[in-house]
Design a protein around this motif. Structure first.
Motif, mmCIF file in Angstrom:
data_model
loop_
_atom_site.group_PDB
_atom_site.id
_atom_site.type_symbol
_atom_site.label_atom_id
_atom_site.label_comp_id
_atom_site.label_asym_id
_atom_site.label_seq_id
_atom_site.Cartn_x
_atom_site.Cartn_y
_atom_site.Cartn_z
ATOM 1 N N SER A 164 -12.351 -62.571 -7.735
ATOM 2 C CA SER A 164 -11.131 -63.011 -8.421
ATOM 3 C C SER A 164 -9.983 -62.033 -8.152
ATOM 4 O O SER A 164 -8.839 -62.449 -7.953
ATOM 5 C CB SER A 164 -11.374 -63.155 -9.922
ATOM 6 O OG SER A 164 -11.489 -61.902 -10.573
ATOM 7 N N LEU A 165 -10.305 -60.731 -8.117
ATOM 8 C CA LEU A 165 -9.282 -59.742 -7.781
ATOM 9 C C LEU A 165 -8.816 -59.930 -6.338
ATOM 10 O O LEU A 165 -7.621 -59.796 -6.028
ATOM 11 C CB LEU A 165 -9.840 -58.323 -7.945
ATOM 12 C CG LEU A 165 -10.284 -57.886 -9.348
ATOM 13 C CD1 LEU A 165 -10.704 -56.417 -9.313
ATOM 14 C CD2 LEU A 165 -9.187 -58.107 -10.368
ATOM 15 N N GLU A 166 -9.763 -60.232 -5.459
ATOM 16 C CA GLU A 166 -9.413 -60.459 -4.058
ATOM 17 C C GLU A 166 -8.488 -61.673 -3.918
ATOM 18 O O GLU A 166 -7.525 -61.649 -3.136
ATOM 19 C CB GLU A 166 -10.685 -60.680 -3.242
ATOM 20 C CG GLU A 166 -10.418 -60.908 -1.760
ATOM 21 C CD GLU A 166 -11.667 -61.265 -0.986
ATOM 22 O OE1 GLU A 166 -11.565 -61.375 0.252
ATOM 23 O OE2 GLU A 166 -12.730 -61.444 -1.609
ATOM 24 N N ALA A 167 -8.769 -62.726 -4.676
ATOM 25 C CA ALA A 167 -7.930 -63.923 -4.621
ATOM 26 C C ALA A 167 -6.488 -63.599 -4.994
ATOM 27 O O ALA A 167 -5.547 -64.021 -4.313
ATOM 28 C CB ALA A 167 -8.492 -64.996 -5.558
ATOM 29 N N VAL A 168 -6.315 -62.842 -6.066
ATOM 30 C CA VAL A 168 -4.958 -62.482 -6.501
ATOM 31 C C VAL A 168 -4.279 -61.596 -5.456
ATOM 32 O O VAL A 168 -3.078 -61.732 -5.196
ATOM 33 C CB VAL A 168 -5.007 -61.797 -7.878
ATOM 34 C CG1 VAL A 168 -3.632 -61.267 -8.265
ATOM 35 C CG2 VAL A 168 -5.513 -62.766 -8.941
ATOM 36 N N ALA A 169 -5.049 -60.705 -4.834
ATOM 37 C CA ALA A 169 -4.474 -59.843 -3.795
ATOM 38 C C ALA A 169 -3.980 -60.681 -2.620
ATOM 39 O O ALA A 169 -2.868 -60.471 -2.105
ATOM 40 C CB ALA A 169 -5.506 -58.819 -3.329
ATOM 41 N N HIS A 170 -4.798 -61.634 -2.164
ATOM 42 C CA HIS A 170 -4.383 -62.498 -1.057
ATOM 43 C C HIS A 170 -3.171 -63.345 -1.443
ATOM 44 O O HIS A 170 -2.252 -63.544 -0.632
ATOM 45 C CB HIS A 170 -5.536 -63.408 -0.636
ATOM 46 C CG HIS A 170 -6.604 -62.718 0.155
ATOM 47 N ND1 HIS A 170 -6.334 -61.991 1.305
ATOM 48 C CD2 HIS A 170 -7.954 -62.643 -0.031
ATOM 49 C CE1 HIS A 170 -7.464 -61.507 1.802
ATOM 50 N NE2 HIS A 170 -8.452 -61.867 1.008
ATOM 51 N N THR A 224 -0.875 -62.596 -3.641
ATOM 52 C CA THR A 224 0.286 -61.711 -3.691
ATOM 53 C C THR A 224 0.819 -61.442 -2.290
ATOM 54 O O THR A 224 2.033 -61.302 -2.085
ATOM 55 C CB THR A 224 -0.081 -60.393 -4.387
ATOM 56 O OG1 THR A 224 -0.642 -60.680 -5.671
ATOM 57 C CG2 THR A 224 1.140 -59.501 -4.578
ATOM 58 N N ALA A 225 -0.094 -61.404 -1.305
ATOM 59 C CA ALA A 225 0.305 -61.194 0.089
ATOM 60 C C ALA A 225 0.768 -62.485 0.757
ATOM 61 O O ALA A 225 1.207 -62.460 1.914
ATOM 62 C CB ALA A 225 -0.855 -60.591 0.871
ATOM 63 N N GLY A 226 0.656 -63.612 0.046
ATOM 64 C CA GLY A 226 1.135 -64.885 0.577
ATOM 65 C C GLY A 226 0.132 -65.673 1.385
ATOM 66 O O GLY A 226 0.508 -66.638 2.065
ATOM 67 N N ASP A 227 -1.152 -65.325 1.310
ATOM 68 C CA ASP A 227 -2.188 -66.007 2.084
ATOM 69 C C ASP A 227 -2.929 -66.992 1.183
ATOM 70 O O ASP A 227 -3.896 -66.632 0.512
ATOM 71 C CB ASP A 227 -3.153 -64.974 2.678
ATOM 72 C CG ASP A 227 -4.111 -65.572 3.697
ATOM 73 O OD1 ASP A 227 -4.341 -66.796 3.651
ATOM 74 O OD2 ASP A 227 -4.634 -64.811 4.534
ATOM 75 N N ASP A 228 -2.477 -68.243 1.181
ATOM 76 C CA ASP A 228 -3.065 -69.219 0.255
ATOM 77 C C ASP A 228 -4.485 -69.603 0.630
ATOM 78 O O ASP A 228 -5.336 -69.806 -0.249
ATOM 79 C CB ASP A 228 -2.182 -70.466 0.146
ATOM 80 C CG ASP A 228 -1.929 -71.144 1.482
ATOM 81 O OD1 ASP A 228 -2.204 -70.522 2.534
ATOM 82 O OD2 ASP A 228 -1.467 -72.306 1.478
ATOM 83 N N ARG A 229 -4.806 -69.675 1.916
ATOM 84 C CA ARG A 229 -6.157 -70.058 2.315
ATOM 85 C C ARG A 229 -7.179 -68.995 1.918
ATOM 86 O O ARG A 229 -8.256 -69.313 1.403
ATOM 87 C CB ARG A 229 -6.205 -70.305 3.822
ATOM 88 C CG ARG A 229 -5.446 -71.555 4.268
ATOM 89 C CD ARG A 229 -5.643 -71.824 5.743
ATOM 90 N NE ARG A 229 -4.933 -73.031 6.146
ATOM 91 C CZ ARG A 229 -4.937 -73.521 7.395
ATOM 92 N NH1 ARG A 229 -5.619 -72.893 8.342
ATOM 93 N NH2 ARG A 229 -4.272 -74.622 7.687
ATOM 94 N N ALA A 230 -6.830 -67.734 2.164
ATOM 95 C CA ALA A 230 -7.745 -66.646 1.780
ATOM 96 C C ALA A 230 -7.893 -66.591 0.270
ATOM 97 O O ALA A 230 -8.989 -66.337 -0.245
ATOM 98 C CB ALA A 230 -7.236 -65.313 2.320
ATOM 99 N N ALA A 231 -6.812 -66.843 -0.454
ATOM 100 C CA ALA A 231 -6.884 -66.854 -1.916
ATOM 101 C C ALA A 231 -7.804 -67.962 -2.397
ATOM 102 O O ALA A 231 -8.640 -67.757 -3.296
ATOM 103 C CB ALA A 231 -5.483 -67.035 -2.508
ATOM 104 N N ASP A 232 -7.694 -69.144 -1.807
ATOM 105 C CA ASP A 232 -8.536 -70.266 -2.213
ATOM 106 C C ASP A 232 -10.002 -69.982 -1.904
ATOM 107 O O ASP A 232 -10.891 -70.281 -2.715
ATOM 108 C CB ASP A 232 -8.077 -71.532 -1.489
ATOM 109 C CG ASP A 232 -8.563 -72.807 -2.170
ATOM 110 O OD1 ASP A 232 -8.804 -72.775 -3.392
ATOM 111 O OD2 ASP A 232 -8.717 -73.823 -1.479
ATOM 112 N N ARG A 233 -10.280 -69.370 -0.744
ATOM 113 C CA ARG A 233 -11.665 -69.025 -0.406
ATOM 114 C C ARG A 233 -12.252 -68.030 -1.412
ATOM 115 O O ARG A 233 -13.404 -68.156 -1.833
ATOM 116 C CB ARG A 233 -11.739 -68.432 1.004
ATOM 117 C CG ARG A 233 -11.576 -69.447 2.128
ATOM 118 C CD ARG A 233 -12.023 -68.863 3.453
ATOM 119 N NE ARG A 233 -11.250 -67.703 3.836
ATOM 120 C CZ ARG A 233 -10.136 -67.742 4.571
ATOM 121 N NH1 ARG A 233 -9.669 -68.907 4.982
ATOM 122 N NH2 ARG A 233 -9.488 -66.633 4.891
#
Length: 227
Positions: free
Chosen positions: A72-78, A80-89
């Protein structure tokens, strides 16, 4: 209200103490907490590196709650960096890990909280806010309602600002600034630098040569965060 240097010093001291204790779970928890702090201030690459390090500490046998929380922390980090696909994964991975937990199992120390679909929904609200995806925010708010009614005032204020950001992205100006004002008032009362910083990020999402009264009122409150 916010002293990032002092905060990093304390986080660093906590990680060193955890290493001296030789407890991989505690080390991972402290590294994840520092990662969350770094991402909050825009240092996404550093935050992601800390999350990867925390996973290495735990190895392949990490408890589901630790894996779900770190994802979940990784999702928010991605996000914040603007990477929606990585956040969704990462959100999907977090949900899969959370599904492995049993309802009657107490979380291992140092986790003192449960991690369930409501926490994942709250993370998705935050991701949606940072990616300017109102659909993510609005579709997750009902599931995150427990967090929005939590007795933990600072966390509630932070999540409320994320919901406000979703409304702002959807063009719901009155709702957005109404929610943001409530959250900022809580942050000012608690003297929370984190809430004030989140409120500043929210405000940067709107620009107008002649802002309406509710925006000017919010700006006045935000100025108090510097005093």
């Amino acid at each position: 209200m916010a002293d990032q240097g002092s905060a990093r010093t304390w986080y660093g001291a906590a990680i060193k103490a955890a290493r001296r204790a030789g407890d991989p779970l505690l080390i991972a928890y402290q590294q994840g907490s520092l990662a969350q702090f770094e991402v909050e201030y825009g240092n996404c690459a550093q935050g992601l590196a800390l999350i990867r390090s925390a996973r290495r500490q735990l190895g392949s046998e990490r408890p589901p709650i630790a894996a779900a929380w770190l994802s979940s922390l990784e999702a928010v980090a991605h996000a914040t960096a603007g990477d929606d696909r990585a956040a969704d994964r990462a959100l999907t991975a977090s949900a899969a890990e959370a599904a492995r937990m049993t309802a009657d199992a107490a979380p291992p120390w140092p986790w003192v909280f449960t991690f369930d679909e409501r926490k994942i929904a709250a993370a998705r609200v935050t991701c949606g806010a940072r990616l300017a995806r109102p659909r993510w925010v609005h579709s997750s708010v009902a599931d995150a309602s427990a967090a929005l009614s939590s007795s933990h005032e600072k966390q509630r204020a932070l999540l409320t600002l994320d919901v406000a950001t979703g409304h702002l992205a959807a063009g719901h100006l009155d709702v957005a600034f109404g929610l943001a004002t409530q959250a900022l008032d809580t942050g000012l009362r608690l003297r929370s630098g984190r809430v004030a910083e989140r409120a500043r990020n929210f405000r940067r999402g709107y620009s107008s040569a002649s802002p309406p009264a509710l925006v000017r009122d919010f700006d006045g409150r935000l100025n108090d965060a510097y005093l």
